[in-house]
Every structure is written in C-alpha cells, then in structure tokens.
Motif scaffolding. Structure first.
Motif, short mmCIF file in Angstrom:
data_model
loop_
_atom_site.label_atom_id
_atom_site.label_comp_id
_atom_site.label_asym_id
_atom_site.label_seq_id
_atom_site.Cartn_x
_atom_site.Cartn_y
_atom_site.Cartn_z
N GLU A 1 3.17 -0.46 20.30
CA GLU A 1 2.36 -2.04 20.58
C GLU A 1 2.34 -3.05 19.57
N ILE A 2 2.45 -2.46 18.26
CA ILE A 2 2.50 -3.27 17.14
C ILE A 2 4.04 -3.89 17.12
N VAL A 3 4.89 -3.22 17.16
CA VAL A 3 6.03 -3.96 17.30
C VAL A 3 6.44 -4.85 18.28
N ALA A 4 5.98 -4.43 19.44
CA ALA A 4 5.94 -5.55 20.51
C ALA A 4 5.27 -6.94 20.19
N MET A 5 3.99 -6.67 19.80
CA MET A 5 3.25 -7.73 19.19
C MET A 5 3.81 -8.62 18.34
N LEU A 6 4.57 -8.13 17.35
CA LEU A 6 5.29 -8.66 16.42
C LEU A 6 6.45 -9.41 16.72
N GLU A 7 7.15 -8.63 17.75
CA GLU A 7 8.40 -9.39 18.36
C GLU A 7 7.99 -10.82 19.07
N VAL A 8 6.70 -10.68 19.90
CA VAL A 8 6.73 -11.72 20.73
C VAL A 8 6.01 -13.00 19.74
N THR A 9 5.09 -12.53 18.94
CA THR A 9 4.30 -13.96 17.97
C THR A 9 5.20 -14.31 17.26
N LEU A 10 6.10 -13.56 16.51
CA LEU A 10 7.26 -14.03 15.73
C LEU A 10 8.18 -14.89 16.21
N GLU A 11 8.37 -14.46 17.63
CA GLU A 11 9.43 -15.20 18.30
C GLU A 11 8.81 -16.44 18.86
N ALA B 1 0.20 -5.43 10.21
CA ALA B 1 0.98 -4.94 11.38
C ALA B 1 2.42 -4.06 10.77
N PHE B 2 3.14 -4.52 9.94
CA PHE B 2 4.27 -4.22 9.80
C PHE B 2 3.92 -2.85 8.88
N ARG B 3 2.98 -2.83 8.03
CA ARG B 3 2.76 -1.66 7.48
C ARG B 3 2.15 -0.39 7.99
N LEU B 4 1.43 -0.83 9.11
CA LEU B 4 1.03 0.25 10.13
C LEU B 4 2.07 0.90 10.87
N ALA B 5 2.95 -0.05 11.31
CA ALA B 5 4.00 0.42 12.13
C ALA B 5 5.07 1.08 11.28
N VAL C 1 14.73 3.14 10.66
CA VAL C 1 15.63 2.18 9.54
C VAL C 1 15.51 0.69 10.24
N GLU C 2 15.57 0.34 11.43
CA GLU C 2 15.65 -1.03 11.79
C GLU C 2 14.27 -1.76 11.51
N LEU C 3 13.09 -0.93 11.69
CA LEU C 3 11.99 -1.49 11.53
C LEU C 3 11.72 -1.53 9.84
N ALA D 1 12.45 -4.80 -1.70
CA ALA D 1 13.52 -4.16 -2.12
C ALA D 1 13.49 -2.54 -1.87
N GLU D 2 12.45 -2.00 -2.27
CA GLU D 2 12.31 -0.51 -2.13
C GLU D 2 12.29 -0.28 -0.57
N MET D 3 11.78 -0.94 0.13
CA MET D 3 11.79 -0.68 1.70
C MET D 3 13.24 -0.79 2.13
N ARG D 4 14.16 -1.50 1.50
CA ARG D 4 15.62 -1.66 1.87
C ARG D 4 16.13 -0.70 1.53
N ARG D 5 16.03 -0.12 0.17
CA ARG D 5 16.69 1.15 -0.38
C ARG D 5 16.26 2.13 0.15
N ARG D 6 15.19 2.38 1.02
CA ARG D 6 14.68 3.56 1.35
C ARG D 6 15.38 3.56 2.95
N ALA D 7 15.39 2.33 3.45
CA ALA D 7 16.40 2.34 4.99
C ALA D 7 17.84 2.43 4.67
N ASP D 8 18.20 2.14 3.33
CA ASP D 8 19.67 2.57 3.26
C ASP D 8 19.97 4.01 2.96
N ARG D 9 18.87 4.53 2.40
CA ARG D 9 19.20 6.13 2.04
C ARG D 9 19.09 6.92 3.49
N LEU D 10 18.09 6.38 4.35
CA LEU D 10 17.86 7.05 5.46
C LEU D 10 19.15 7.05 6.38
#
Length: 139
Positions: free
Chosen positions: A63-73, A87-91, A99-101, A121-130
């Motif tokens: 629900e959070i990701v869907a809301m973000l997609e719509v409102t940010l678009e 919203a991003f933190r909770l998602a 990884v995409e999120l 930057a740490e979030m990107r590194r974590r995504a890269d590790r995953l």
C-alpha cells in the motif's frame, strides 16, 4: 479502520463541538493515497498530517509503495519531505531485502540532502550487497 475512528473519537470526548464535517471528508476515514494527496495539496492541516501518520504507520509495504508511485508521479515535489521519508522508511523496514525499493528510496532521500546523503549511500551499498549474489546467477 473502524478501530481507528473509535480511537480518534475517544480522544475528542469532552471537547467543544465545532462545525461538523461530512463523514466522507474526515481525514481519519481516508485511504493512505487520499491523505497523501491532501498533504500534497492545499488541504494540508495538522489533522490531515496526524491521520496520515496513523494510517501509514500500519499500512502494508504494498500500500505504501503504491501510494508513493501515484503521488510522486502526479506531483514529484508535492508530498512533503517528512511524509515521503516516513513512507519510504516504513516500506523498507517491511521489505529489507527489496533491492529495487532500497534503490528508489535512496535516490529519493539523496534528492533532499545533503543531510541524508550518508544514509542514502548506505542504502545503495546494502542494495548492491543484496544484489551481488544474483548477478552471478542468471535467472
């Protein structure tokens, strides 16, 4: 959401009654997307912000990701930074290995830095590790 309405009503008992709003426009009865749209528009108020926090806190990651997609678009700069960060933190907490999120959240966070650049930057590194184990194994 009936429990939320009862909870909010309990907190207003004994207060003087002001002009009543139609039930359909009461922020406490709105969806996450409806509340986000109010925050992004001219209808921003403490009551709307409070209802948004309450609803996003218990919303699913989907629900959070869907809301973000719509409102940010609809209006990329419309949603207040605090509301999108929350919203991003909770998602991301609900989907720690998405990884995409993580990358989308990091990019969004970086857009409103520099205070949060290290976190982004740490979030990107974590995504890269995953993502690293998947790169060696084609699906």
């Amino acid at each position: 959401m009936g429990w939320l309405r009862a909870f909010l009503d309990a907190g207003t008992r004994g207060r003087p009654e002001g002009p009543s709003e139609p039930e359909s426009s009461a922020p406490e009865c709105m969806s996450l997307l409806e509340l986000a749209r109010l925050l992004a528009g001219r209808e921003y108020s403490e009551r709307v912000a409070s209802a948004y926090v309450e609803v996003v806190t218990f919303a699913s990651a989907d629900e959070i990701v869907a809301m973000l997609e719509v409102t940010l678009e609809e209006d990329w700069m419309g949603l207040p930074v605090w509301a999108r960060n929350l919203a991003f933190r909770l998602a991301c907490l609900q989907r720690p290995e998405d990884v995409e999120l993580l990358r989308v959240a990091a990019t969004d966070l970086h857009s409103f830095g520099p205070d949060w650049d290290a976190i982004a930057a740490e979030m990107r590194r974590r995504a890269d590790r995953l993502d690293a184990p998947r790169e060696g194994h084609p699906s």
